[in-house]
Design an enzyme around this catalytic site. Sequence first.
Site, PDB file in Angstrom:
ATOM      1  N   CYS A 117       1.266  -5.392  -6.491  1.00  0.00           N
ATOM      2  CA  CYS A 117       1.115  -6.833  -6.303  1.00  0.00           C
ATOM      3  C   CYS A 117       1.863  -7.609  -7.398  1.00  0.00           C
ATOM      4  CB  CYS A 117      -0.366  -7.185  -6.243  1.00  0.00           C
ATOM      5  SG  CYS A 117      -0.672  -8.827  -5.569  1.00  0.00           S
TER       6      CYS A 117
ATOM      7  N   HIS B 234      -2.940  -3.183  -2.378  1.00  0.00           N
ATOM      8  CA  HIS B 234      -3.649  -2.678  -3.568  1.00  0.00           C
ATOM      9  C   HIS B 234      -4.283  -1.311  -3.301  1.00  0.00           C
ATOM     10  CE1 HIS B 234      -3.746  -6.314  -6.178  1.00  0.00           C
ATOM     11  NE2 HIS B 234      -3.575  -6.954  -5.033  1.00  0.00           N
TER      12      HIS B 234
ATOM     13  N   GLU C  87      -5.493   0.683  -5.418  1.00  0.00           N
ATOM     14  CA  GLU C  87      -6.653   0.877  -6.310  1.00  0.00           C
ATOM     15  C   GLU C  87      -7.906   0.215  -5.747  1.00  0.00           C
ATOM     16  OE1 GLU C  87      -4.514  -1.438  -6.551  1.00  0.00           O
ATOM     17  OE2 GLU C  87      -5.325  -3.210  -7.549  1.00  0.00           O
TER      18      GLU C  87
END
Lengths: 85, 229
Positions: B87, B204, B206
């Site tokens: 990002c 994302h 994560e």
Amino acid sequence: MEKYQASIKIMLKHGILDVQGKTVENSLHSIGFDTLQNVRIGKFVQLEVAAESPEKASELVGSACEKLIANPIIENYEIQIEKIK
Amino acid sequence: MKFGVVVFPGSNCDSDAYWAAVQDAHCEAVYLWHKDNVIPNDIDCLILPGGFSYGDYLRAGAIARFSPIMKEVVHFSNKGGFVLGICNGFQILTEVGLLPGTLMKNKSLNFICKYVYLKTENSDTAFSSQIPDGKVLKIPIAHGEGNYYADEKTINELIEHNEIVFKYCSQNGEINEFANPNGAMLNIAGIINKNGNVLGMMPHPERASENLLGSDDGLLIFNSLKRNF
């Protein structure tokens, strides 16, 4: 060394969709400003620069634009230099 | 394997990246401050996390790209070290020139925070080798400026060298305009450099590293990286 005021106008290059401009244009049309067209939105940056000449000042600001102030991939910039009295 | 998570002022996914690396991928990780001038020798992969470094002032990533640690990040990647930009991290990587192109404002002008689906266009990379063939990944995005743009020459080069790794797609893997959340050219969600050691992506991974979060597809990227060590 003289002191100069630099005014930098940054605009998206032609051909790149300016979504902010488009949105503002749509809004203008919706409130009756039908004849306003091709809204484009950019950035305006002012700064002071100490240099030997207006040409040197412009050169220095130009290199700052290339490195940080503008994104040359999508933006054009114009620099105006004025001597500070 | 050891990750180094770079923390800029305004990063807000640094803890998530650290958690995914340590708790989910069972690797080691350390935080690195953006003013550090040294990257420890034992780091295998740097993560430039999501967030709003320097408040996104001027342009997303434009100021972070000049943080002291970025010189070291470039040096690390030139030596072949792995760098994952997520990002805002992707935006910083384009600003610093480690990846081509740029991320413009979303076509809709909205900040978009939702799950999207991704198709892996190149699973022959250090970041995507563990993604099963044909699997559609479900990973969230959260950005206002994720509209990937590059000039025609750059796009052709990306295609020619197979540098497009992820594209936005529908739930069943179709790549079309309706599955494109932000107007990105060719539905591009993630690209890799020619050397294959620097990857930037808007989604994302994560935030999708365990089922409790709604998906653990992002873990496949961490696990792919792990396979290199």
